[in-house]
Design an enzyme around this catalytic site. Structure first.
Site, mmCIF file in Angstrom:
data_model
loop_
_atom_site.group_PDB
_atom_site.id
_atom_site.type_symbol
_atom_site.label_atom_id
_atom_site.label_comp_id
_atom_site.label_asym_id
_atom_site.label_seq_id
_atom_site.Cartn_x
_atom_site.Cartn_y
_atom_site.Cartn_z
ATOM 1 N N LYS A 196 -24.723 -43.242 -51.271
ATOM 2 C CA LYS A 196 -25.371 -43.557 -49.991
ATOM 3 C C LYS A 196 -25.502 -45.066 -49.878
ATOM 4 O O LYS A 196 -26.351 -45.692 -50.515
ATOM 5 C CB LYS A 196 -26.761 -42.927 -49.876
ATOM 6 N N GLU A 272 -32.805 -50.127 -60.493
ATOM 7 C CA GLU A 272 -32.592 -51.593 -60.561
ATOM 8 C C GLU A 272 -33.327 -52.143 -59.355
ATOM 9 O O GLU A 272 -32.859 -51.988 -58.228
ATOM 10 C CB GLU A 272 -31.107 -51.943 -60.438
ATOM 11 N N CYS A 307 -31.327 -60.202 -56.082
ATOM 12 C CA CYS A 307 -32.423 -59.664 -56.904
ATOM 13 C C CYS A 307 -32.823 -60.653 -57.991
ATOM 14 O O CYS A 307 -33.996 -60.787 -58.305
ATOM 15 C CB CYS A 307 -32.002 -58.337 -57.516
ATOM 16 N N GLU A 406 -41.777 -60.915 -53.784
ATOM 17 C CA GLU A 406 -40.343 -61.113 -53.575
ATOM 18 C C GLU A 406 -40.096 -61.332 -52.085
ATOM 19 O O GLU A 406 -40.395 -60.460 -51.266
ATOM 20 C CB GLU A 406 -39.556 -59.882 -54.052
HETATM 21 P P1 NAD Z 1 -34.425 -50.859 -50.069
HETATM 22 O O1 NAD Z 1 -35.219 -50.348 -51.218
HETATM 23 O O2 NAD Z 1 -35.073 -50.972 -48.756
HETATM 24 O O3 NAD Z 1 -33.148 -49.913 -49.831
HETATM 25 C C1 NAD Z 1 -32.232 -49.640 -50.864
HETATM 26 C C2 NAD Z 1 -31.539 -48.326 -50.556
HETATM 27 O O4 NAD Z 1 -32.522 -47.285 -50.607
HETATM 28 C C3 NAD Z 1 -30.912 -48.265 -49.162
HETATM 29 O O5 NAD Z 1 -29.697 -47.565 -49.241
HETATM 30 C C4 NAD Z 1 -31.947 -47.474 -48.374
HETATM 31 O O6 NAD Z 1 -31.406 -46.782 -47.284
HETATM 32 C C5 NAD Z 1 -32.455 -46.512 -49.431
HETATM 33 N N1 NAD Z 1 -33.791 -45.954 -49.164
HETATM 34 C C6 NAD Z 1 -34.811 -46.523 -48.482
HETATM 35 N N2 NAD Z 1 -35.863 -45.679 -48.435
HETATM 36 C C7 NAD Z 1 -35.499 -44.562 -49.095
HETATM 37 C C8 NAD Z 1 -36.141 -43.319 -49.394
HETATM 38 N N3 NAD Z 1 -37.386 -43.054 -48.994
HETATM 39 N N4 NAD Z 1 -35.466 -42.405 -50.115
HETATM 40 C C9 NAD Z 1 -34.211 -42.630 -50.543
HETATM 41 N N5 NAD Z 1 -33.537 -43.773 -50.273
HETATM 42 C C10 NAD Z 1 -34.182 -44.733 -49.579
HETATM 43 O O7 NAD Z 1 -33.796 -52.239 -50.550
HETATM 44 P P2 NAD Z 1 -32.836 -53.206 -49.756
HETATM 45 O O8 NAD Z 1 -33.612 -53.924 -48.718
HETATM 46 O O9 NAD Z 1 -31.606 -52.479 -49.347
HETATM 47 O O10 NAD Z 1 -32.405 -54.217 -50.912
HETATM 48 C C11 NAD Z 1 -33.205 -55.274 -51.312
HETATM 49 C C12 NAD Z 1 -33.913 -54.941 -52.610
HETATM 50 O O11 NAD Z 1 -32.956 -54.561 -53.600
HETATM 51 C C13 NAD Z 1 -34.636 -56.146 -53.185
HETATM 52 O O12 NAD Z 1 -35.901 -55.753 -53.633
HETATM 53 C C14 NAD Z 1 -33.751 -56.555 -54.365
HETATM 54 O O13 NAD Z 1 -34.427 -57.260 -55.386
HETATM 55 C C15 NAD Z 1 -33.243 -55.242 -54.829
HETATM 56 N N6 NAD Z 1 -32.011 -55.393 -55.618
HETATM 57 C C16 NAD Z 1 -32.077 -55.222 -56.964
HETATM 58 C C17 NAD Z 1 -30.950 -55.409 -57.764
HETATM 59 C C18 NAD Z 1 -30.997 -55.208 -59.266
HETATM 60 O O14 NAD Z 1 -29.944 -55.126 -59.893
HETATM 61 N N7 NAD Z 1 -32.167 -55.139 -59.880
HETATM 62 C C19 NAD Z 1 -29.737 -55.775 -57.166
HETATM 63 C C20 NAD Z 1 -29.699 -55.941 -55.775
HETATM 64 C C21 NAD Z 1 -30.847 -55.744 -55.014
#
Ligand code: NAD
Length: 506
Positions: A196, A272, A307, A406
């Site tokens: 997804k 992650e 991240c 963040e």
């Molecule tokens: P997000 O958590 O909003 O969304 C991530 C994914 O989760 C998306 O595909 C979203 O549609 C899905 N999602 C959202 N709510 C959900 C739910 N209730 N159930 C299931 N899936 C759901 O994050 P984002 O805005 O897409 O990305 C930014 C975040 O990602 C930042 O916090 C960043 O630090 C983190 N990130 C971490 C790493 C790592 O390796 N640690 C790498 C890249 C990004």
């Protein structure tokens, strides 16, 4: 530019975009075919650099998730992939990597158009994604099981087996590279994978599905469900038919996923998540100007939407003023530009919501009394788009929101410290523990501090160094998973103990 020549200039990339956009695949990929969402619903994906809509994409929900899980399970049980000899899975995945390489410009462009990052940076992501597929493919037929050291009355085997159905939920900041970090090891290990992508960047994932089909990944083994987190993402996380959730995204959503796993079938959950990474500069570091340039790029690369962004810069007070001056010089050279311009270092912010969020943090920083040294105002490129230039706050304290939370944007918070002890305490004073950097010439200090940092990764005299051989992941609320390296294969496989009794009497 002829059709076969790789794009080099802004005009070339624009021409490629003009050719691609009318033919984008925007439907879900379920059971080896592109199909509309069962509801017929779509959502719009928009180019944040221009504000123009790019495409209407299938908006999957729980019904599509259920369908895809059924196909994934059937494919797993049929064994065409899950029981295929690892060396043969390797060949298919290497073919997929070759196809990704052949189409890297197109894939890079899709990420740039979808989420605004500079195209040179997207091309770098493609190299990373392709390398990940190749590495995981090459690993899979080199991992041996074990024979346990028991007595002669038994042959005790420890076998590694695939988990079953893996749902991979990924973010938008490195759309295809984050996808590769999850999907490549999960497929290599023999699982069926449902991806997804983020609703903010679904296009490259759908293109990957077409390439996976072309490479020969069997029916139902790799499926892509575009849509929102609270609909299709949540349905996958709650599904009784999903054995593992492999997630990259925010800590907030990561916590929800653990709850969903508890409410359903105790599926494995690998997370992650977010970070607020400290980058510690000691007065004894060599070549302040070079370190300052790295410190600036550690936060401003990818518009700060990283991240492991080095968002907290901790500088020894003895050099603080001089060092910040150098950081400002570097920051001023990193202004946002057209993402299709191969010379742009920064691009557009992914969408209006993220843009507003970053600007509200900048406002908070001002209100809380931090000293704004550069940036702080939104800008546009050619009169369009969502752009925020490098922004640096000095005099930040750990209580300030910009010092703790963040932001996920190009905002650097600078702190001062007087002693090693104080630097370590400040660095560890965070709910996150994804990455940390330190700059010093003193090897004893480097080892002392490295050991004491609560962080999944430590960069010494560099920022963000690493390759496919190194695990990537965090501690504390930055998550519990490890992407990359052969260790990630362990996450996508299960140990089975087999005790074979041997009669010692003939
Ligand atoms: P997000 O958590 O909003 O969304 C991530 C994914 O989760 C998306 O595909 C979203 O549609 C899905 N999602 C959202 N709510 C959900 C739910 N209730 N159930 C299931 N899936 C759901 O994050 P984002 O805005 O897409 O990305 C930014 C975040 O990602 C930042 O916090 C960043 O630090 C983190 N990130 C971490 C790493 C790592 O390796 N640690 C790498 C890249 C990004």
């Amino acid at each position: 530019m002829s059709r076969l020549e790789p794009p080099k200039t802004l005009a070339d990339w624009q021409a490629l975009a003009d050719r691609l956009i009318p033919y984008l695949e925007t439907r879900a990929f379920i059971d080896d075919a592109f199909v509309d969402a069962l509801s017929g619903e779509t959502f719009t994906t928009t180019n944040p650099a221009t504000g123009e809509p790019l495409a209407e994409v299938a908006s999957c929900d729980a019904a599509d998730a259920e369908l895809a899980v059924g196909h994934a399970r059937a494919a797993f049980d049929a064994g065409e992939w899950s029981r295929l000899a690892p060396g043969r899975r390797k060949k298919v995945l290497l073919r997929l990597a070759d196809l990704m390489e052949a189409h890297r410009h197109e894939l890079a462009l899709l990420d740039t158009l979808d989420m605004g990052k500079p195209v040179a940076s997207s091309l770098g992501d493609m190299a990373g994604a392709i390398a990940c597929f190749r590495y995981q493919a090459e690993c899979i037929d080199k991992l041996y099981g074990e024979v346990a050291p028991t007595g002669e009355e038994a042959l005790a085997l420890v076998l590694r087996e695939p988990l079953g159905v893996v749902a991979s939920i990924v973010p938008w900041n490195f759309p295809l590279m984050m996808t590769a970090w999850k999907v490549a090891p999960a497929l290599a290990a023999g699982n069926s994978v449902i991806l997804k992508p983020s609703e903010k960047s679904p296009l490259s994932a759908l293109r990957l599905a077409a390439l996976a089909h072309e490479a020969g990944i069997p029916r139902g083994v790799f499926q892509v469900l575009p849509g929102f987190g609270h609909t299709v993402g949540k349905a996958l996380a709650l599904s009784m038919g999903v054995d593992c959730l492999a997630f990259t995204g925010s800590t907030q959503v990561g916590k929800q996923l653990m709850q969903y796993a508890g409410q359903s079938n105790l599926k494995r959950v690998y997370l992650e998540c977010g970070g607020k990474s400290p980058n510690i500069v000691f007065a004894d570091c060599k070549d302040l100007a070079r370190v300052a340039k790295h410190a600036a790029s550690a936060i401003f690369h990818n518009q700060g939407e990283v991240c492991i962004a080095g968002s907290r810069l901790l500088v020894e007070n003895a050099i603080r003023e001089a060092f910040i001056d150098q950081v400002l010089v570097a920051a001023k050279r990193m202004q946002p530009g057209d993402p299709l311009d191969p010379d742009s270092f920064m691009g557009a912010i992914v969408d209006e919501a993220q843009y507003r969020r970053i600007l509200s943090y900048i406002e908070k920083g001002r209100e809380e009394g931090a000293r704004l040294r550069v940036g702080g105002e939104a800008t546009q490129v050619d009169g369009k788009g969502l752009f925020i230039p490098p922004t640096v706050f000095d005099g930040v304290t750990p209580e300030m929101a910009i010092g703790r939370e963040e932001i996920f944007g190009p905002v650097l918070s600078v702190f001062g410290f007087d002693s090693e002890e104080e630097a370590v305490a400040m660095a560890n004073d965070s709910v996150y523990g994804l990455a940390a950097g330190l700059w010093s010439q003193d090897i004893d200090r480097i080892m002392r501090v490295t050991r004491r940092l609560h962080s999944g990764q430590v960069f010494v005299n560099n920022w963000a160094g690493g390759d496919q051989t190194m695990p990537f992941g965090g501690v504390k609320q930055s998550g519990n998973g490890r992407d990359k390296s052969h260790h990630s294969l362990e996450e996508y496989s299960e140990l089975k103990s087999v005790w074979i009794w041997i009669s010692l009497s003939s």
